[in-house]
Design an enzyme around this catalytic site. Structure first.
Site, PDB file in Angstrom:
ATOM      1  N   SER A  17      31.185  52.392  39.948  1.00  0.00           N
ATOM      2  CA  SER A  17      30.718  51.208  40.909  1.00  0.00           C
ATOM      3  C   SER A  17      30.698  50.207  40.379  1.00  0.00           C
ATOM      4  O   SER A  17      30.482  49.848  39.218  1.00  0.00           O
ATOM      5  CB  SER A  17      29.594  51.715  41.817  1.00  0.00           C
ATOM      6  OG  SER A  17      28.468  51.815  41.012  1.00  0.00           O
ATOM      7  N   CYS A  18      30.785  49.039  41.236  1.00  0.00           N
ATOM      8  CA  CYS A  18      30.660  47.526  40.803  1.00  0.00           C
ATOM      9  C   CYS A  18      29.486  47.369  39.611  1.00  0.00           C
ATOM     10  O   CYS A  18      28.445  48.057  40.077  1.00  0.00           O
ATOM     11  CB  CYS A  18      30.268  46.646  41.849  1.00  0.00           C
ATOM     12  SG  CYS A  18      30.210  44.942  41.702  1.00  0.00           S
ATOM     13  N   PRO A  19      29.595  46.669  38.545  1.00  0.00           N
ATOM     14  CA  PRO A  19      30.956  45.756  38.335  1.00  0.00           C
ATOM     15  C   PRO A  19      31.978  46.474  37.425  1.00  0.00           C
ATOM     16  O   PRO A  19      32.722  45.923  36.816  1.00  0.00           O
ATOM     17  CB  PRO A  19      30.220  44.952  37.399  1.00  0.00           C
ATOM     18  CG  PRO A  19      29.235  45.267  36.912  1.00  0.00           C
ATOM     19  CD  PRO A  19      28.795  46.415  37.764  1.00  0.00           C
ATOM     20  N   ASP A  44      35.679  52.795  44.365  1.00  0.00           N
ATOM     21  CA  ASP A  44      34.846  51.970  44.936  1.00  0.00           C
ATOM     22  C   ASP A  44      35.468  50.912  45.806  1.00  0.00           C
ATOM     23  O   ASP A  44      36.467  49.993  45.469  1.00  0.00           O
ATOM     24  CB  ASP A  44      34.271  51.214  43.771  1.00  0.00           C
ATOM     25  CG  ASP A  44      33.155  49.997  44.304  1.00  0.00           C
ATOM     26  OD1 ASP A  44      32.911  49.962  45.343  1.00  0.00           O
ATOM     27  OD2 ASP A  44      32.546  49.209  43.252  1.00  0.00           O
ATOM     28  N   ASP A  50      36.761  42.577  44.186  1.00  0.00           N
ATOM     29  CA  ASP A  50      36.265  42.300  42.884  1.00  0.00           C
ATOM     30  C   ASP A  50      37.484  42.024  41.866  1.00  0.00           C
ATOM     31  O   ASP A  50      37.383  41.134  41.396  1.00  0.00           O
ATOM     32  CB  ASP A  50      35.379  43.512  42.524  1.00  0.00           C
ATOM     33  CG  ASP A  50      34.107  43.419  43.038  1.00  0.00           C
ATOM     34  OD1 ASP A  50      33.656  42.677  43.943  1.00  0.00           O
ATOM     35  OD2 ASP A  50      33.431  44.651  42.950  1.00  0.00           O
TER      36      ASP A  50
END
Length: 81
Positions: A17-19, A44, A50
Site C-alpha cells: 500500500s501507499c507509498p 492498491d 500516485d
C-alpha cells in the site's frame, strides 16, 4: 497515451500500500537504462493517482498507460533519461 511499447521489465507490487508502489517503481526505474519500459502491477487503488502524479512531476519518466483490470492496477512507465 501510446500503446506502442515493449515491456522491458515487470515489477510486482501487489499487496503493498501507499507509498510503497511508487517507492518501488522509482527504485526499479533508477536501475533501468534509458528507453526501458517498466510494467508495474499493483493492488492498491491509490496507485492509479500516485504513480500518475509521480510520473507527471518526475523528470526522466513518462507514463505510457494505466489500466484498471479489476483486482490489479497495471501501470506502464518509460525511462526517458
Amino acid at each position: 497515451m501510446s500503446s506502442e511499447y515493449e515491456i522491458t521489465e515487470t515489477l510486482d507490487v501487489k499487496g503493498l500500500s501507499c507509498p510503497m508502489p511508487v517507492v518501488k517503481t522509482k527504485q526499479a526505474i533508477d536501475d533501468l537504462s534509458d528507453g526501458a519500459v517498466l510494467e508495474v502491477l499493483a493492488t492498491d487503488s491509490g496507485s492509479m493517482s500516485d504513480i500518475a502524479g509521480w510520473a507527471d512531476t518526475t523528470a526522466g519518466v513518462e507514463l505510457l498507460d494505466q489500466v484498471d483490470e479489476g483486482d490489479v492496477y497495471r501501470h506502464v512507465v518509460r525511462k526517458t533519461a
